[in-house]
Write a protein that holds these residues in place. Structure first.
Motif, short mmCIF file in Angstrom:
data_model
loop_
_atom_site.label_atom_id
_atom_site.label_comp_id
_atom_site.label_asym_id
_atom_site.label_seq_id
_atom_site.Cartn_x
_atom_site.Cartn_y
_atom_site.Cartn_z
N ALA A 27 1.76 3.75 12.39
CA ALA A 27 2.33 4.06 13.71
C ALA A 27 1.26 4.15 14.78
O ALA A 27 1.55 3.93 15.97
CB ALA A 27 3.12 5.37 13.64
N ARG A 28 0.03 4.43 14.37
CA ARG A 28 -1.09 4.49 15.32
C ARG A 28 -1.71 3.10 15.58
O ARG A 28 -2.66 2.99 16.33
CB ARG A 28 -2.17 5.43 14.80
N GLY A 29 -1.18 2.09 14.93
CA GLY A 29 -1.65 0.73 15.20
C GLY A 29 -2.63 0.16 14.22
O GLY A 29 -3.18 -0.92 14.44
N HIS A 30 -2.88 0.84 13.10
CA HIS A 30 -3.80 0.33 12.09
C HIS A 30 -3.14 -0.72 11.21
O HIS A 30 -1.93 -0.67 10.95
CB HIS A 30 -4.28 1.47 11.19
N HIS A 31 -3.93 -1.66 10.76
CA HIS A 31 -3.53 -2.49 9.62
C HIS A 31 -3.86 -1.65 8.40
O HIS A 31 -5.03 -1.35 8.14
CB HIS A 31 -4.32 -3.80 9.59
N VAL A 32 -2.84 -1.26 7.64
CA VAL A 32 -3.05 -0.32 6.55
C VAL A 32 -3.15 -1.06 5.22
O VAL A 32 -2.28 -1.85 4.85
CB VAL A 32 -1.90 0.71 6.48
N VAL A 33 -4.25 -0.81 4.50
CA VAL A 33 -4.41 -1.30 3.14
C VAL A 33 -3.90 -0.19 2.23
O VAL A 33 -4.53 0.87 2.10
CB VAL A 33 -5.87 -1.66 2.83
N VAL A 34 -2.75 -0.43 1.63
CA VAL A 34 -2.07 0.57 0.81
C VAL A 34 -2.47 0.35 -0.64
O VAL A 34 -2.24 -0.71 -1.21
CB VAL A 34 -0.54 0.44 0.95
N THR A 35 -3.09 1.35 -1.26
CA THR A 35 -3.52 1.22 -2.65
C THR A 35 -2.91 2.31 -3.51
O THR A 35 -2.62 3.42 -3.05
CB THR A 35 -5.06 1.28 -2.79
N ASP A 36 -2.70 1.96 -4.77
CA ASP A 36 -2.19 2.93 -5.74
C ASP A 36 -2.44 2.37 -7.12
O ASP A 36 -2.50 1.15 -7.30
CB ASP A 36 -0.69 3.17 -5.54
N VAL A 37 -2.60 3.24 -8.11
CA VAL A 37 -2.76 2.78 -9.47
C VAL A 37 -1.51 2.03 -9.92
O VAL A 37 -1.57 1.14 -10.78
CB VAL A 37 -3.07 3.96 -10.41
N ASP A 38 -0.36 2.36 -9.33
CA ASP A 38 0.90 1.65 -9.57
C ASP A 38 1.07 0.62 -8.46
O ASP A 38 1.45 0.95 -7.33
CB ASP A 38 2.06 2.65 -9.57
N GLY A 39 0.77 -0.62 -8.75
CA GLY A 39 0.82 -1.66 -7.73
C GLY A 39 2.19 -1.85 -7.13
O GLY A 39 2.32 -2.18 -5.94
N ASP A 40 3.26 -1.61 -7.91
CA ASP A 40 4.62 -1.79 -7.39
C ASP A 40 4.92 -0.77 -6.29
O ASP A 40 5.53 -1.11 -5.28
CB ASP A 40 5.64 -1.65 -8.52
N THR A 41 4.50 0.49 -6.49
CA THR A 41 4.76 1.49 -5.46
C THR A 41 3.90 1.23 -4.22
O THR A 41 4.33 1.50 -3.10
CB THR A 41 4.51 2.92 -5.98
#
Length: 264
Positions: A27-41
């Motif tokens: 919402a602040r305008g970042h391109h977010v790299v979303v990481t998690d050990v569970d790739g599906d989530t």
């Protein structure tokens, strides 16, 4: 390429606090790299964001995997925010903790954060590293001794790195957010254990949105440390400087938590 806000990396962002922080940064305008050990989530969170997002699987125990995420994030643009949020919660008396619980707690909560910070510093020219730590890192936590130790180490590392970067005149700030117990899947998974009583000694359990708001407030401020709620931080620190009194008083406080602990 990204917009003006730059790229933000969030670990453990498949659900809970991490997913909430990812949404707030988007919402602040970042391109977010979303990481998690569970790739599906991770992909589910990325798909739910309004702005640009990239999903990547990440086991935070693997330093090479952190570096791969950092390189991929840097290819997208200027990495200006890195959030080390991934963590696990274990509760048990010290003598009942299994080898696997001890190892995973330290590897994920402490080493995972250290590896994340190192990868972030490698690619960031400026910006903020936000480490989601815990109130448990501020003082002794009977019933959560291994967890508390992992968070105390994470907090100490965060503060030392912040000072080192300042001394090196690198414009990267390291923030530490220390919330009390939060209503997440991690908390609900241990709520039926008597050893979790200390988690329920506050007037109430925090909501995820409150912690996300605290994280955004910390990133917008000049502060290095934020405790939620602040008064619980002072109480927890007191236990560290008065260990003899704490040995007597903490079991009494824990009984309050035991009464408030939800039992399934």
């Amino acid at each position: 390429m990204t917009g003006h806000a730059g790229v933000a990396v969030v670990t453990g962002a498949g659900r809970g606090i991490g997913a909430g922080i990812a949404r707030a940064l988007s919402a602040r305008g970042h391109h977010v790299v979303v990481t998690d050990v569970d790739g599906d989530t991770a992909r589910a969170t990325a798909d739910s964001l309004d702005g640009p997002a990239t999903a990547m699987p990440l086991d935070v125990r693997d330093p090479a995997a952190h570096r791969a995420v950092a390189r991929a994030a840097a290819d997208l643009g200027d990495v200006t925010v890195w959030v080390n949020n991934a963590g696990v919660l274990s509760t048990a008396s010290v003598w009942e903790s299994t080898d696997a619980e001890v190892t995973s707690t330290i590897e994920i909560n402490t080493l995972g954060l250290v590896h994340g910070c190192r990868a972030a510093v490698d690619v960031m020219r400026r910006g903020d590293i936000l480490n989601v730590v815990s109130l448990s890192g501020l003082g002794p936590t009977p019933g959560l001794a291994i967890y508390g130790a992992s968070k105390a180490a994470a907090l100490s590392y965060s503060q030392a790195l912040h000072i080192e970067l300042g001394a090196a005149r690198r414009p990267i700030r390291v923030r530490a957010l220390c919330p009390d117990a939060v209503s997440t899947d991690l908390l609900h998974a241990v709520a039926d254990r008597p050893s979790s009583a200390l988690l329920f000694t506050g007037p109430r359990v925090l909501g995820v949105d409150e912690v996300v708001a605290g994280a955004m407030d910390l990133l917008s401020s000049r502060r290095q440390l934020k405790v939620l709620p602040a008064w619980r931080g002072w109480l927890t620190r007191t236990q560290s400087v008065l260990p003899a009194a704490s040995r007597t008083l903490t079991p009494i406080v824990a009984r309050i938590g035991e009464r408030r602990r939800p039992v399934r």
